[in-house]
Design a protein around this motif. Structure first.
Motif: not given
Length: 273
Positions: A210-230
């Protein structure tokens, strides 16, 4: 506060925090420099120092999630987590002691780390997206630290201060997510052999996923999405423990294994040749 004043306040707060990190001398809280309870300004401070780190040659290796405990959220008057940046030079291999004086006022948290094998670009990621994108999980220790004297922090202070991140240690045995139910894992953290913290996966926002989903959505919304290798540190599974020179910490997380770190004791005066 107008845009010009706000930009100046952000630059000043970033400089104060950077100077504390450089000198090893904790600074005053930066909340008085920024608009009250303005997390957007606080993230601008964080972003400025992250960008300066990258420009200086540091490599961004992932993100950390903080404030995943409802009790801590209530204490700081917020209703959601925060995040910070992980640089590669913040990773400490198991077996390598943390040198005296490397951190200002460290504390330890045991966490689940996720390592991504694919990007998470969507602003509305699903659990299925996250499961497909995660290559494996690891037990982790986050060494939280504050550049602000006496941990006198508000939400603005901790966000500006890179979510109070210091160092992190990853366990060495990757575990695919189909072999562990992260919500149900149990964690025990010991300091010098004595238990100092316990918790479960459910204590981290209901589940580390749940925490990771929040982070993924938040960063994608900022235009800085999580990437492979992170690397994603998903948040504490139990209360943090104060660390001192000479201490050794071991976290055991059921289904993921153990991870250990130690703080080197200060060098003693030589007795002569």
């Amino acid at each position: 506060m107008n845009a010009h004043d706000s930009a100046g306040a952000v630059a000043e707060a970033a400089a104060v925090l950077a100077e504390a990190a450089r000198t090893g001398v904790p600074c005053r809280p930066v909340r008085d420099l920024l608009p009250e309870a303005d997390s957007e300004a606080a993230y601008a401070v964080q972003r400025l120092n992250v960008e300066r780190g990258i420009a200086a040659g540091r490599r961004l290796a992932g993100r950390k999630i903080g404030l995943t405990s409802p009790a801590v959220q209530r204490q700081l008057g917020v209703d959601q987590p925060d995040f910070g940046a992980l640089f590669a030079d913040m990773a400490v291999p198991e077996g390598q002691p943390i040198a005296p004086g490397r951190l200002l006022q460290p504390k330890i948290e045991a966490e689940v780390a996720l390592v991504l094998g694919a990007d998470l670009p969507h602003r509305d990621p699903t659990v299925a997206d996250l499961l497909r994108a995660t290559a494996f999980a690891l037990p982790a220790l986050e060494v939280v630290d504050s550049r602000i004297a006496d941990w006198d922090i508000s939400i603005v202070d901790t966000v500006a201060d890179n979510a109070s991140c210091g160092l992190f240690v990853l366990g060495g045995t990757p575990v695919p997510l189909d072999r562990v139910e992260l919500r149900d894992v149990r964690m025990t953290l010991t300091r010098n052999g004595e238990t100092v913290s316990r918790g479960t996966g459910a204590d981290c926002l209901g589940s580390p996923l749940t925490a990771a989903l929040w982070l993924a959505a938040t960063l994608a919304g900022l235009g800085e999405p999580l990437r492979a290798g992170d690397i994603v540190l998903t948040g504490a599974l139990g209360p943090m423990a104060v660390a001192a020179e000479g201490d050794e910490f071991t976290a055991h997380i059921e289904g993921l294994g153990t991870v250990t770190t130690a703080f080197a004791a200060p060098a003693t005066e030589g007795t002569g040749a």
